[in-house]
Design an enzyme around this catalytic site. Structure first.
Site, PDB file in Angstrom:
ATOM      1  N   LYS A  22      -0.951  -7.839  10.443  1.00  0.00           N
ATOM      2  CA  LYS A  22      -2.169  -7.523   9.693  1.00  0.00           C
ATOM      3  C   LYS A  22      -2.172  -8.180   8.326  1.00  0.00           C
ATOM      4  O   LYS A  22      -3.145  -8.832   7.925  1.00  0.00           O
ATOM      5  CB  LYS A  22      -2.287  -6.004   9.522  1.00  0.00           C
ATOM      6  CG  LYS A  22      -3.289  -5.536   8.477  1.00  0.00           C
ATOM      7  CD  LYS A  22      -3.216  -4.033   8.302  1.00  0.00           C
ATOM      8  CE  LYS A  22      -4.116  -3.545   7.175  1.00  0.00           C
ATOM      9  NZ  LYS A  22      -3.551  -3.797   5.835  1.00  0.00           N
ATOM     10  N   ASN A  23      -1.088  -8.035   7.568  1.00  0.00           N
ATOM     11  CA  ASN A  23      -1.068  -8.530   6.194  1.00  0.00           C
ATOM     12  C   ASN A  23      -1.106 -10.054   6.133  1.00  0.00           C
ATOM     13  O   ASN A  23      -1.636 -10.619   5.176  1.00  0.00           O
ATOM     14  CB  ASN A  23       0.161  -7.991   5.456  1.00  0.00           C
ATOM     15  CG  ASN A  23       0.044  -6.500   5.189  1.00  0.00           C
ATOM     16  OD1 ASN A  23      -1.049  -5.945   5.195  1.00  0.00           O
ATOM     17  ND2 ASN A  23       1.162  -5.840   4.977  1.00  0.00           N
ATOM     18  N   ARG A  97      -9.489  -3.959   1.049  1.00  0.00           N
ATOM     19  CA  ARG A  97      -8.563  -4.451   0.029  1.00  0.00           C
ATOM     20  C   ARG A  97      -8.325  -5.955   0.159  1.00  0.00           C
ATOM     21  O   ARG A  97      -8.269  -6.678  -0.829  1.00  0.00           O
ATOM     22  CB  ARG A  97      -7.229  -3.694   0.157  1.00  0.00           C
ATOM     23  CG  ARG A  97      -6.190  -4.084  -0.885  1.00  0.00           C
ATOM     24  CD  ARG A  97      -6.527  -3.541  -2.244  1.00  0.00           C
ATOM     25  NE  ARG A  97      -5.644  -4.057  -3.283  1.00  0.00           N
ATOM     26  CZ  ARG A  97      -5.743  -3.730  -4.556  1.00  0.00           C
ATOM     27  NH1 ARG A  97      -6.681  -2.907  -4.952  1.00  0.00           N
ATOM     28  NH2 ARG A  97      -4.918  -4.228  -5.453  1.00  0.00           N
ATOM     29  N   ASP A 121      -6.134   1.601   0.872  1.00  0.00           N
ATOM     30  CA  ASP A 121      -5.431   2.878   0.909  1.00  0.00           C
ATOM     31  C   ASP A 121      -5.365   3.530  -0.460  1.00  0.00           C
ATOM     32  O   ASP A 121      -5.216   2.862  -1.480  1.00  0.00           O
ATOM     33  CB  ASP A 121      -3.996   2.686   1.415  1.00  0.00           C
ATOM     34  CG  ASP A 121      -3.950   2.409   2.905  1.00  0.00           C
ATOM     35  OD1 ASP A 121      -4.808   2.947   3.615  1.00  0.00           O
ATOM     36  OD2 ASP A 121      -3.053   1.675   3.350  1.00  0.00           O
ATOM     37  N   ASP A 319       6.053  -0.804   3.152  1.00  0.00           N
ATOM     38  CA  ASP A 319       5.220  -0.311   4.250  1.00  0.00           C
ATOM     39  C   ASP A 319       6.012   0.439   5.318  1.00  0.00           C
ATOM     40  O   ASP A 319       5.414   1.108   6.169  1.00  0.00           O
ATOM     41  CB  ASP A 319       4.466  -1.473   4.905  1.00  0.00           C
ATOM     42  CG  ASP A 319       3.278  -1.934   4.074  1.00  0.00           C
ATOM     43  OD1 ASP A 319       2.881  -1.196   3.158  1.00  0.00           O
ATOM     44  OD2 ASP A 319       2.741  -3.016   4.341  1.00  0.00           O
ATOM     45  N   MET A 341       7.010   1.376  -5.561  1.00  0.00           N
ATOM     46  CA  MET A 341       5.784   0.628  -5.864  1.00  0.00           C
ATOM     47  C   MET A 341       4.544   1.502  -6.017  1.00  0.00           C
ATOM     48  O   MET A 341       3.692   1.236  -6.854  1.00  0.00           O
ATOM     49  CB  MET A 341       5.553  -0.440  -4.792  1.00  0.00           C
ATOM     50  CG  MET A 341       6.596  -1.547  -4.811  1.00  0.00           C
ATOM     51  SD  MET A 341       6.124  -2.922  -3.750  1.00  0.00           S
ATOM     52  CE  MET A 341       7.606  -3.941  -3.862  1.00  0.00           C
TER      53      MET A 341
END
EC number: 2.5.1.7
Length: 434
Positions: A22-23, A97, A121, A319, A341
Site C-alpha cells: 500500500k505505502n 493522506r 489515520d 506499522d 513516532m
C-alpha cells in the site's frame, strides 16, 4: 457502517499471497504525474486508499486503462490544473493522506501545486513541514491559507541544492525526490528516508530517465533532467501484511505459508518476530510459519525485559508495532512496546484489556505486555477499529479469542487490506461481513 462478526478459536491452515504494498503504491501513483508518457504499474492492491488515489488522478485528467486485476496504464498527458482549485478536488484530496505526494510532481512539471490539508489515520500529529521546507529550498514559494486549510506552492524554476532533512519522513523524501528529479542541477538530500517504498520509487524514476544515486541509503544525490519518460513498474509485496500474517499464525496456533514475500526487502521484520519466540522458516521466497502451542519472548543479554520500538528504516517499521503488541498477549514472558513516532497509536489497547489481555499503558508511547502463555484465552467482545493497523490487530485478537467478536468501522481495515475476510476464510477462519 460495515462490521466484521468473528467466531474465534479456530486453527487456520494453508497458503496466502500478500497483496502489493500500500505505502509503495501511493508514492508510485503520484509519480506518474512526472511524465506525459504512459506508465504501467503492476501488483496494485485493490484497497480503498489506493482506489481513492486512482480516482483522484482520473479526476485530474490522467487517462487510466485497466489491463487486468492489479495492472493499470496511466498517462498524465492532459492534466487539468484548474481542477485543483475546485471543491471536488478539495473533498477528494483531503480524504486521503497519500494525496500529499502529488505536490512534488506537479510543482516540478507544471510550476505550481495545490493541496488541502490531507486526511488519514488519527494516530497523532503528522506534520507536513518537512515536505514544504524541502520544496522551498529547491526554489518554491509557499503559502498556507489557515482558514481554508489549503496549501499552495509555486516556482518559476527549481534548482538543485543541499537539503538536510529535519526528520527522515518517507512521504517528505518522496515529494522532494520527485521535485528534484526535474530541477536544474544537483540536489543532495541527507537524512533521507530509505524504506523499500522509497527505494522502489527511486528505481522507477531512474527507469523513467532520472539520475538518482545513493538509493537505499540516507544520502541521496539527484542530477536533474529536463524530462522523464514512461516505464513499467511492479510493486513489492506488502511487508506490513506479511508481518500481520506471521502474527496471525502465532496467535491462532496455525500453520501458514506466506508466498512470494520479497524476503530481501523485509529487513529486520522476521528477526523481531523471532525474538517473540515465533518460529518461521524461509523457503525460497516464501515464509513458513508452523503451528506452535506456545512461544516465549526473548530478553536482553543481561536478562532485562525486551523492548521493541520503531525507528526509521532499516529499523523496525512503526506499522507493525500494533501487531507485535497483540501477539505478545499470548506469549510467555513480557515485552515493552515503545511507539516513538505517533502518540495516539497505542490507544486501542483498552479493547485488548477488555478481552482479557494483561497490558499496562505506561503513557501514550509505551505499553508493557505481560504474556499469558495461553493459560487464559482472550474473550470475544464488541469493539471499533480506530485505524488501519489497530483494526487488523483487533481482528487477529478476535480470531484467537473464545466466542464471538464484532468489529465495527471496518472501512479502516479495508483501507489497507485487500479482501482480508475472504482470504482468511479460505484458510479456515470464520469471519462474516455484516
Amino acid at each position: 457502517m460495515a462490521s466484521f462478526e468473528i467466531h474465534g478459536g479456530k486453527k487456520l491452515k494453508g497458503e496466502v499471497i500478500p497483496q502489493g504494498a500500500k505505502n509503495e503504491a501511493l508514492q508510485i501513483l503520484c509519480g506518474v504525474l512526472l511524465t506525459p508518457e504512459k506508465v504501467t504499474i503492476a501488483n496494485l492492491p485493490d484497497i480503498i486508499d489506493v482506489n481513492k488515489l486512482i480516482n483522484l488522478l482520473q479526476a485530474m485528467g490522467v487517462k487510466i486503462e485497466k489491463v487486468e486485476k492489479g495492472t493499470y496504464i496511466f498517462q498524465a498527458k492532459d492534466v487539468n490544473l484548474d481542477y485543483l482549485k475546485t471543491e471536488d478536488f478539495k473533498e477528494r484530496a483531503s480524504g486521503l493522506r497519500g494525496s500529499v505526494m502529488i505536490i512534488g510532481p506537479l510543482l516540478a512539471r507544471f510550476g505550481k501545486a495545490f493541496m488541502p490539508k490531507p486526511g488519514g489515520d488519527k494516530i497523532g500529529r503528522r506534520r507536513l513541514d518537512t515536505h514544504f521546507e524541502g520544496l522551498i529550498k529547491l526554489g518554491a514559494n509557499f503559502n498556507f491559507d489557515s482558514k481554508e486549510h489549503f496549501y499552495t506552492v509555486e516556482a518559476k524554476k527549481l534548482e538543485g541544492i543541499y537539503i538536510h532533512m529535519d526528520e527522515a519522513s518517507v512521504t517528505g523524501t518522496a515529494n522532494i525526490v520527485m521535485a528534484a528529479a526535474l530541477a536544474k542541477g544537483k540536489t543532495t538530500i541527507y537524512n533521507a528516508a530509505c524504506e523499500p517504498y522509497l527505494q522502489q520509487l527511486c528505481t522507477m524514476l531512474n527507469n523513467m530517465g532520472a539520475k538518482i544515486t545513493g538509493v537505499g541509503s540516507n544520502l541521496l544525490h539527484i542530477e536533474g533532467v529536463k524530462e522523464l519518460k514512461g516505464c513499467y513498474h511492479r510493486i513489492l509485496p506488502d511487508m506490513i501484511e506479511i508481518g500481520s500474517f506471521i502474527g496471525l499464525a502465532a496467535m491462532t496456533q496455525s500453520e501458514i505459508t506466506i508466498k512470494d514475500v520479497g524476503y530481501e526487502h523485509l529487513g529486520i521484520i522476521p528477526q523481531v518476530f523471532k525474538r517473540l519466540g515465533i518460529q518461521l522458516e524461509r523457503r525460497g521466497d516464501d515464509i513458513f510459519v508452523p503451528a506452535q502451542e506456545s512461544y516465549e519472548i526473548d530478553t536482553f543479554i543481561d536478562g532485562s525485559i525486551l523492548t521493541v520500538s520503531d525507528a526509521p528504516w532499516p529499523g523496525f517499521t512503526p506499522d507493525l508495532l500494533s501487531i507485535i503488541l497483540v501477539v505478545a498477549t499470548q506469549a510467555k514472558g513480557s515485552v515493552l512496546v515503545h511507539q516513538k513516532m505517533f502518540e495516539s497509536r497505542l490507544f486501542f489497547v483498552d479493547k485488548l484489556i477488555d478481552m482479557g489481555a494483561q497490558i499496562i499503558l505506561c503513557d501514550p508511547h509505551r505499553a508493557t505486555v505481560i504474556g499469558m502463555d495461553r493459560k487464559t484465552n482472550l474473550r470475544g467482545i464488541q469493539m471499533t477499529s480506530p485505524d488501519i493497523r489497530a483494526g487488523v490487530s483487533l481482528l487477529i485478537a478476535a480470531l484467537s479469542a473464545e466466542g464471538k467478536s464484532v468489529i465495527h468501522n471496518i472501512e479502516q481495515i479495508d483501507r489497507g487490506y485487500q479482501d482480508i475476510d475472504i482470504r482468511l476464510n479460505n484458510l479456515g477462519a470464520d469471519i462474516r461481513r455484516v
